[in-house]
Design a protein around this motif. Structure first.
Motif, PDB file in Angstrom:
ATOM      1  N   ALA A 201      38.162  32.906  36.748  1.00 43.83           N
ATOM      2  CA  ALA A 201      38.972  32.337  35.737  1.00 43.83           C
ATOM      3  C   ALA A 201      40.217  31.966  36.298  1.00 43.83           C
ATOM      4  CB  ALA A 201      39.416  33.593  34.713  1.00 43.83           C
ATOM      5  N   LYS A 202      40.858  32.745  37.301  1.00 43.23           N
ATOM      6  CA  LYS A 202      42.114  32.208  37.704  1.00 43.23           C
ATOM      7  C   LYS A 202      41.994  30.951  38.952  1.00 43.23           C
ATOM      8  CE  LYS A 202      45.879  33.309  38.322  1.00 43.23           C
ATOM      9  NZ  LYS A 202      47.289  33.079  37.630  1.00 43.23           N
ATOM     10  N   GLN A 203      40.976  30.981  39.744  1.00 40.83           N
ATOM     11  CA  GLN A 203      40.630  29.874  40.659  1.00 40.83           C
ATOM     12  C   GLN A 203      40.463  28.680  39.656  1.00 40.83           C
ATOM     13  OE1 GLN A 203      37.460  31.113  43.095  1.00 40.83           O
ATOM     14  NE2 GLN A 203      38.790  32.796  44.309  1.00 40.83           N
ATOM     15  N   GLU A 204      39.907  28.695  38.832  1.00 44.85           N
ATOM     16  CA  GLU A 204      39.584  27.375  37.939  1.00 44.85           C
ATOM     17  C   GLU A 204      40.978  26.812  37.189  1.00 44.85           C
ATOM     18  OE1 GLU A 204      36.227  28.072  35.496  1.00 44.85           O
ATOM     19  OE2 GLU A 204      34.766  27.765  37.028  1.00 44.85           O
ATOM     20  N   GLN A 205      41.755  27.886  36.722  1.00 42.04           N
ATOM     21  CA  GLN A 205      42.936  27.577  36.177  1.00 42.04           C
ATOM     22  C   GLN A 205      43.722  27.025  37.122  1.00 42.04           C
ATOM     23  OE1 GLN A 205      45.775  30.749  34.581  1.00 42.04           O
ATOM     24  NE2 GLN A 205      46.405  29.087  33.124  1.00 42.04           N
ATOM     25  N   MET A 206      43.954  27.360  38.310  1.00 41.56           N
ATOM     26  CA  MET A 206      44.976  26.828  39.166  1.00 41.56           C
ATOM     27  C   MET A 206      44.266  25.828  40.330  1.00 41.56           C
ATOM     28  SD  MET A 206      46.977  28.447  37.754  1.00 41.56           S
ATOM     29  CE  MET A 206      48.438  27.570  38.469  1.00 41.56           C
ATOM     30  N   GLY A 207      42.875  25.638  40.215  1.00 41.77           N
ATOM     31  CA  GLY A 207      42.332  24.587  41.211  1.00 41.77           C
ATOM     32  C   GLY A 207      42.498  25.053  42.535  1.00 41.77           C
ATOM     33  N   VAL A 208      42.364  26.345  42.970  1.00 43.01           N
ATOM     34  CA  VAL A 208      42.516  26.837  44.299  1.00 43.01           C
ATOM     35  C   VAL A 208      41.333  27.805  44.556  1.00 43.01           C
ATOM     36  CG1 VAL A 208      43.714  28.210  45.820  1.00 43.01           C
ATOM     37  CG2 VAL A 208      44.954  26.565  44.316  1.00 43.01           C
ATOM     38  N   ASP A 209      40.483  27.713  45.392  1.00 44.09           N
ATOM     39  CA  ASP A 209      39.006  28.438  45.220  1.00 44.09           C
ATOM     40  C   ASP A 209      39.064  29.715  46.283  1.00 44.09           C
ATOM     41  OD1 ASP A 209      38.870  26.954  47.555  1.00 44.09           O
ATOM     42  OD2 ASP A 209      36.969  25.845  46.800  1.00 44.09           O
TER      43      ASP A 209
ATOM     44  N   ALA B 202      34.806  43.679  37.340  1.00 48.22           N
ATOM     45  CA  ALA B 202      33.631  43.043  38.298  1.00 48.22           C
ATOM     46  C   ALA B 202      34.293  41.548  38.415  1.00 48.22           C
ATOM     47  CB  ALA B 202      32.197  43.316  37.797  1.00 48.22           C
ATOM     48  N   ALA B 203      34.848  41.118  37.469  1.00 46.73           N
ATOM     49  CA  ALA B 203      35.116  39.626  37.576  1.00 46.73           C
ATOM     50  C   ALA B 203      36.414  39.642  38.855  1.00 46.73           C
ATOM     51  CB  ALA B 203      36.100  39.276  36.482  1.00 46.73           C
ATOM     52  N   LEU B 204      36.691  40.557  39.549  1.00 45.12           N
ATOM     53  CA  LEU B 204      37.617  40.416  40.576  1.00 45.12           C
ATOM     54  C   LEU B 204      36.776  40.590  41.691  1.00 45.12           C
ATOM     55  CD1 LEU B 204      40.221  42.664  38.944  1.00 45.12           C
ATOM     56  CD2 LEU B 204      40.347  40.193  39.335  1.00 45.12           C
ATOM     57  N   LEU B 205      36.154  39.811  42.402  1.00 42.91           N
ATOM     58  CA  LEU B 205      35.352  39.704  43.724  1.00 42.91           C
ATOM     59  C   LEU B 205      34.373  41.114  43.438  1.00 42.91           C
ATOM     60  CD1 LEU B 205      38.288  39.362  46.017  1.00 42.91           C
ATOM     61  CD2 LEU B 205      36.538  37.518  45.467  1.00 42.91           C
TER      62      LEU B 205
ATOM     63  N   ALA C 175      51.011  54.348  51.673  1.00 41.96           N
ATOM     64  CA  ALA C 175      51.002  55.314  50.868  1.00 41.96           C
ATOM     65  C   ALA C 175      52.303  55.091  50.020  1.00 41.96           C
ATOM     66  CB  ALA C 175      51.073  56.842  51.650  1.00 41.96           C
ATOM     67  N   GLY C 176      51.994  55.367  48.788  1.00 39.93           N
ATOM     68  CA  GLY C 176      53.246  55.194  47.752  1.00 39.93           C
ATOM     69  C   GLY C 176      53.296  53.874  47.151  1.00 39.93           C
ATOM     70  N   TRP C 177      52.479  52.847  47.742  1.00 43.40           N
ATOM     71  CA  TRP C 177      52.661  51.275  47.348  1.00 43.40           C
ATOM     72  C   TRP C 177      51.633  51.419  46.066  1.00 43.40           C
ATOM     73  CZ3 TRP C 177      52.343  47.494  51.968  1.00 43.40           C
ATOM     74  CH2 TRP C 177      53.556  47.340  52.530  1.00 43.40           C
ATOM     75  N   LEU C 178      51.979  50.183  45.245  1.00 43.72           N
ATOM     76  CA  LEU C 178      51.101  49.756  44.273  1.00 43.72           C
ATOM     77  C   LEU C 178      50.443  48.404  44.718  1.00 43.72           C
ATOM     78  CD1 LEU C 178      52.326  47.185  42.539  1.00 43.72           C
ATOM     79  CD2 LEU C 178      53.885  48.971  41.773  1.00 43.72           C
ATOM     80  N   VAL C 179      49.317  48.391  44.426  1.00 39.36           N
ATOM     81  CA  VAL C 179      48.533  47.162  44.713  1.00 39.36           C
ATOM     82  C   VAL C 179      47.973  46.532  43.547  1.00 39.36           C
ATOM     83  CG1 VAL C 179      46.864  46.144  46.427  1.00 39.36           C
ATOM     84  CG2 VAL C 179      48.135  48.184  47.096  1.00 39.36           C
ATOM     85  N   MET C 180      48.308  45.265  43.326  1.00 39.83           N
ATOM     86  CA  MET C 180      47.758  44.549  42.205  1.00 39.83           C
ATOM     87  C   MET C 180      46.490  43.832  42.746  1.00 39.83           C
ATOM     88  SD  MET C 180      50.714  42.815  40.026  1.00 39.83           S
ATOM     89  CE  MET C 180      52.171  42.436  41.263  1.00 39.83           C
ATOM     90  N   ALA C 181      45.336  44.063  42.060  1.00 43.97           N
ATOM     91  CA  ALA C 181      44.069  43.381  42.449  1.00 43.97           C
ATOM     92  C   ALA C 181      43.962  41.970  41.947  1.00 43.97           C
ATOM     93  CB  ALA C 181      42.977  43.914  41.953  1.00 43.97           C
ATOM     94  N   GLY C 182      44.741  41.525  41.312  1.00 43.29           N
ATOM     95  CA  GLY C 182      44.680  39.809  40.872  1.00 43.29           C
ATOM     96  C   GLY C 182      44.108  40.032  39.288  1.00 43.29           C
ATOM     97  N   ALA C 183      44.449  38.681  38.589  1.00 44.18           N
ATOM     98  CA  ALA C 183      44.165  38.626  37.228  1.00 44.18           C
ATOM     99  C   ALA C 183      42.755  38.167  37.031  1.00 44.18           C
ATOM    100  CB  ALA C 183      45.269  37.584  36.645  1.00 44.18           C
ATOM    101  N   ALA C 184      42.179  38.734  35.927  1.00 42.38           N
ATOM    102  CA  ALA C 184      40.839  38.676  35.643  1.00 42.38           C
ATOM    103  C   ALA C 184      40.626  37.634  34.553  1.00 42.38           C
ATOM    104  CB  ALA C 184      39.993  40.006  35.238  1.00 42.38           C
ATOM    105  N   THR C 185      41.721  37.218  33.785  1.00 39.41           N
ATOM    106  CA  THR C 185      41.758  36.302  32.794  1.00 39.41           C
ATOM    107  C   THR C 185      42.823  35.329  33.605  1.00 39.41           C
ATOM    108  OG1 THR C 185      43.472  37.016  31.596  1.00 39.41           O
ATOM    109  CG2 THR C 185      41.213  37.936  31.213  1.00 39.41           C
TER     110      THR C 185
END
Ligand code: OOG
Ligand code: MG
Length: 259
Positions: A66-74, A196-199, A222-232
């Motif tokens: 969804a994001k790759q198509e929106q931004m045109g970067v694959d 599952a939309a996230l790789l 340890a202690g960090w937050l990690v964002m996996a990326g938007a699925a929409t």
């Protein structure tokens, strides 16, 4: 052509400070390699840390079709999350931003360091304290929110603000692949997706990030937050706009654009 990493980092930071769009770097240089782009990103982080900011974690972007198509970067990209970007009250002050958009994020809170190479999705689950929902506010510094792969990397993957939910689950108490998200903007459903939309799984994304950092002698801490990326895909965030991400297992998270 030699790329002056510090100069381009300052150029992007000036865009942040002035809250104004800048021309894409790739429109101004003959070639910008992925390595040069990450070196500019690192120089930008140095400038921000030099001003007293600290790291809250790291992020992936463009991990869903969804994001790759929106931004045109694959291809997926990796960036940093500054402590100053974490909003405690769900209110995003839009006077501080250029042309913000919002998007739902699955967020892993790490209990242990993760250093690549060789990190697997299973290792990620072992190192994770909790999984929570979030909403990221992205704000590309580039004209018309338009960029190529190296441009968006240099610009710390459009990172701007993030709201982190509080109702988390232990990493193995929910199947992160079937974890569902409903994204609503001012009451209109703009997207639905599962982890599952996230790789394949958010944990796969975080493993990729740990392995990417390993190549640069860095690790997730340890202690960090990690964002996996938007699925929409991301939606514009205007003054008065309220966006809500409702997750199975993770409760809901809301961001509101304020003046
Ligand atoms: C790049 C940042 C992408 C995500 O979750 O995919 C990102 C952009 O779309 O401006 O954060
Ligand atoms: Mg994002």
């Amino acid at each position: 052509m030699t790329i002056d990493h510090a100069r381009w980092a300052q150029y992007l930071l000036d865009g942040v400070d002035a809250r104004s769009e800048v021309q894409a770097i790739t429109k101004q240089v003959d070639e910008l390699s992925i390595d040069d782009a990450y070196a500019i990103q690192a120089a930008l982080l140095e400038l921000q840390l030099g001003r007293g900011d600290t790291l809250a974690g790291a992020k992936l972007g463009l991990t869903s079709i969804a994001k790759q198509e929106q931004m045109g970067v694959d291809e997926p990209v990796y960036g940093w999350v500054l402590a100053s970007s974490v909003l405690s009250d769900g209110q995003a002050s839009l006077g501080e931003l250029i042309h913000p958009r919002c998007e739902p994020e699955i967020v892993l809170n790490l209990a242990e360091d993760l250093s690549g190479p060789g990190v697997t999705a299973d290792d990620v689950l072992d190192a994770t304290a909790s999984v929570v929902g979030g909403i990221e506010v992205i704000d590309s510094r580039y004209e018309a929110f338009s960029f190529t792969l190296p441009d968006v990397i240099a610009d710390n993957t459009s990172a701007a603000r993030v709201v982190i939910g509080s109702d988390g689950v232990a990493p193995r108490d929910a199947d992160l692949r079937t974890l569902g998200c409903l994204f609503e903007v001012d009451g209109e459903v703009t997207g639905t997706a599962t982890g599952a939309a996230l790789l394949g799984s958010p944990a796969e994304c975080v493993a990729m990030l740990a392995n990417h950092l390993g190549k640069h002698g860095q690790k997730l801490e340890a202690g960090w937050l990690v964002m996996a990326g938007a699925a929409t895909d991301a939606r514009p965030l205007a003054v008065g706009t309220t966006a809500t991400a409702s997750y199975s297992h993770l409760g809901s998270v809301t961001v509101t654009g304020v003046a």
